[in-house]
Design a protein around this motif. Sequence first.
Motif, PDB file in Angstrom:
ATOM      1  N   ILE A 120      -0.004 -35.301   1.823  1.00 20.26           N
ATOM      2  CA  ILE A 120      -0.986 -35.678   0.813  1.00 20.26           C
ATOM      3  C   ILE A 120      -0.520 -35.111  -0.529  1.00 20.26           C
ATOM      4  O   ILE A 120      -0.624 -33.913  -0.783  1.00 20.26           O
ATOM      5  N   ARG A 121       0.038 -35.970  -1.332  1.00 21.58           N
ATOM      6  CA  ARG A 121       0.538 -35.536  -2.642  1.00 21.58           C
ATOM      7  C   ARG A 121       0.542 -36.721  -3.591  1.00 21.58           C
ATOM      8  O   ARG A 121       0.440 -37.885  -3.169  1.00 21.58           O
ATOM      9  N   GLU A 122       0.650 -36.433  -4.864  1.00 24.01           N
ATOM     10  CA  GLU A 122       0.628 -37.499  -5.868  1.00 24.01           C
ATOM     11  C   GLU A 122       1.788 -38.465  -5.631  1.00 24.01           C
ATOM     12  O   GLU A 122       2.919 -38.051  -5.415  1.00 24.01           O
ATOM     13  N   GLY A 123       1.475 -39.740  -5.645  1.00 20.28           N
ATOM     14  CA  GLY A 123       2.493 -40.756  -5.444  1.00 20.28           C
ATOM     15  C   GLY A 123       2.684 -41.189  -4.011  1.00 20.28           C
ATOM     16  O   GLY A 123       3.438 -42.135  -3.731  1.00 20.28           O
ATOM     17  N   ALA A 124       2.016 -40.519  -3.083  1.00 16.75           N
ATOM     18  CA  ALA A 124       2.150 -40.894  -1.669  1.00 16.75           C
ATOM     19  C   ALA A 124       1.497 -42.249  -1.429  1.00 16.75           C
ATOM     20  O   ALA A 124       0.438 -42.561  -1.975  1.00 16.75           O
ATOM     21  N   ALA A 125       2.123 -43.058  -0.606  1.00 16.93           N
ATOM     22  CA  ALA A 125       1.600 -44.386  -0.297  1.00 16.93           C
ATOM     23  C   ALA A 125       0.587 -44.309   0.840  1.00 16.93           C
ATOM     24  O   ALA A 125       0.639 -43.399   1.676  1.00 16.93           O
ATOM     25  N   SER A 126      -0.326 -45.250   0.852  1.00 16.53           N
ATOM     26  CA  SER A 126      -1.252 -45.351   1.979  1.00 16.53           C
ATOM     27  C   SER A 126      -0.487 -45.840   3.207  1.00 16.53           C
ATOM     28  O   SER A 126       0.386 -46.714   3.120  1.00 16.53           O
ATOM     29  N   LEU A 127      -0.806 -45.275   4.349  1.00 12.01           N
ATOM     30  CA  LEU A 127      -0.203 -45.749   5.607  1.00 12.01           C
ATOM     31  C   LEU A 127      -0.369 -47.251   5.746  1.00 12.01           C
ATOM     32  O   LEU A 127       0.528 -47.947   6.222  1.00 12.01           O
ATOM     33  N   TYR A 128      -1.525 -47.763   5.293  1.00 12.55           N
ATOM     34  CA  TYR A 128      -1.846 -49.175   5.498  1.00 12.55           C
ATOM     35  C   TYR A 128      -1.108 -50.106   4.552  1.00 12.55           C
ATOM     36  O   TYR A 128      -1.205 -51.327   4.679  1.00 12.55           O
ATOM     37  N   SER A 129      -0.367 -49.549   3.611  1.00 14.41           N
ATOM     38  CA  SER A 129       0.445 -50.382   2.715  1.00 14.41           C
ATOM     39  C   SER A 129       1.899 -50.440   3.157  1.00 14.41           C
ATOM     40  O   SER A 129       2.703 -51.168   2.574  1.00 14.41           O
ATOM     41  N   ILE A 161      -2.708 -40.798   5.377  1.00 17.21           N
ATOM     42  CA  ILE A 161      -3.668 -41.605   6.122  1.00 17.21           C
ATOM     43  C   ILE A 161      -4.992 -41.545   5.376  1.00 17.21           C
ATOM     44  O   ILE A 161      -5.602 -40.473   5.271  1.00 17.21           O
ATOM     45  N   PRO A 162      -5.462 -42.653   4.833  1.00 15.21           N
ATOM     46  CA  PRO A 162      -6.733 -42.636   4.104  1.00 15.21           C
ATOM     47  C   PRO A 162      -7.879 -42.134   4.984  1.00 15.21           C
ATOM     48  O   PRO A 162      -8.011 -42.547   6.138  1.00 15.21           O
ATOM     49  N   MET A 163      -8.676 -41.226   4.467  1.00 16.64           N
ATOM     50  CA  MET A 163      -9.804 -40.652   5.191  1.00 16.64           C
ATOM     51  C   MET A 163     -11.107 -41.260   4.680  1.00 16.64           C
ATOM     52  O   MET A 163     -11.306 -41.407   3.467  1.00 16.64           O
ATOM     53  N   ARG A 164     -12.000 -41.577   5.599  1.00 17.08           N
ATOM     54  CA  ARG A 164     -13.275 -42.197   5.237  1.00 17.08           C
ATOM     55  C   ARG A 164     -14.434 -41.195   5.225  1.00 17.08           C
ATOM     56  O   ARG A 164     -15.512 -41.502   4.736  1.00 17.08           O
ATOM     57  N   SER A 181       0.338 -45.970  16.295  1.00 14.13           N
ATOM     58  CA  SER A 181      -0.477 -47.132  16.666  1.00 14.13           C
ATOM     59  C   SER A 181      -0.467 -48.180  15.558  1.00 14.13           C
ATOM     60  O   SER A 181      -0.356 -49.378  15.813  1.00 14.13           O
ATOM     61  N   ARG A 182      -0.587 -47.710  14.317  1.00 19.54           N
ATOM     62  CA  ARG A 182      -0.561 -48.622  13.174  1.00 19.54           C
ATOM     63  C   ARG A 182       0.781 -49.340  13.076  1.00 19.54           C
ATOM     64  O   ARG A 182       0.838 -50.558  12.876  1.00 19.54           O
ATOM     65  N   ALA A 183       1.870 -48.606  13.231  1.00 17.33           N
ATOM     66  CA  ALA A 183       3.201 -49.207  13.125  1.00 17.33           C
ATOM     67  C   ALA A 183       3.421 -50.258  14.199  1.00 17.33           C
ATOM     68  O   ALA A 183       3.938 -51.350  13.932  1.00 17.33           O
ATOM     69  N   MET A 184       3.024 -49.948  15.432  1.00 21.40           N
ATOM     70  CA  MET A 184       3.234 -50.896  16.523  1.00 21.40           C
ATOM     71  C   MET A 184       2.347 -52.137  16.354  1.00 21.40           C
ATOM     72  O   MET A 184       2.776 -53.266  16.623  1.00 21.40           O
ATOM     73  N   ALA A 185       1.107 -51.928  15.892  1.00 18.49           N
ATOM     74  CA  ALA A 185       0.214 -53.060  15.663  1.00 18.49           C
ATOM     75  C   ALA A 185       0.751 -53.946  14.536  1.00 18.49           C
ATOM     76  O   ALA A 185       0.688 -55.176  14.602  1.00 18.49           O
ATOM     77  N   TRP A 186       1.302 -53.304  13.470  1.00 18.37           N
ATOM     78  CA  TRP A 186       1.880 -54.070  12.356  1.00 18.37           C
ATOM     79  C   TRP A 186       3.026 -54.929  12.862  1.00 18.37           C
ATOM     80  O   TRP A 186       3.130 -56.102  12.507  1.00 18.37           O
TER      81      TRP A 186
END
Length: 226
Positions: A120-129, A161-164, A181-186
């Motif tokens: 978690i740092r400035e410039g980090a991409a969302s896992l979902y992107s 990983i975005p937290m809700r 799980s996200r990578a395999m589903a993608w």
Amino acid sequence: MSGGGPRYAPFEGKPVEPESLLLDVRKEKIDRVVEQRTRTFTVVLDRLEDSFNMAAVLRTCEAMGVQEVHVVINPEAPFLPNSRVAQGCDKWLDVKLYKSFAECREHLKGRGFALYASAIREGAASLYSMRFDSKVAIVFGNERFGVSEEVLAGVDGTFWIPMRGFSQSINISAAASACVSRAMAWREEHLGKVGDLSPEEAQELRERFYVLAVKQRKRIFKAQQP
């Protein structure tokens, strides 16, 4: 440690035609597993210290079809996954150990992987992107300190990983489970499949799994010796 895991010591030779010792239903299961295995998505563990987390990540990777796990050893905590948690999953994986991240990075970069660290740092991409249609290795760091500065300086990027909810972080094993799980589903959604072994890789892995699936394989082999 290549194939077989730390608790499955290699032995010289193997039973003649191990598949002949397996029921058809077991061989069919192995064939399905091999078909869904990937070596172009992998996980790197940077200096973990908790045996539960080590085992939980291995189990997640094996269950989701990831064939390789790369481990940068913590000099103060040997890589000894909890056997009760691992449930023998390590024997089906290729777990590769390194003394430093530089050594691990060199190996993966030499094979064409892009490396992304969970941070978690400035410039980090969302896992979902993130996209997973090329060779990607995701790096998870130490439970207390996260990934090292060496890792941050050597990867191609960082992600989070975005937290809700109110919690802003989750356990390393939970994070790895969510990411894998996200990578395999993608991959299944965008590529139509998870597995991507070449025919040669698949055959080699299939033969290895046949041997590993034979119970009492060492005893059987010894009985064959003159």
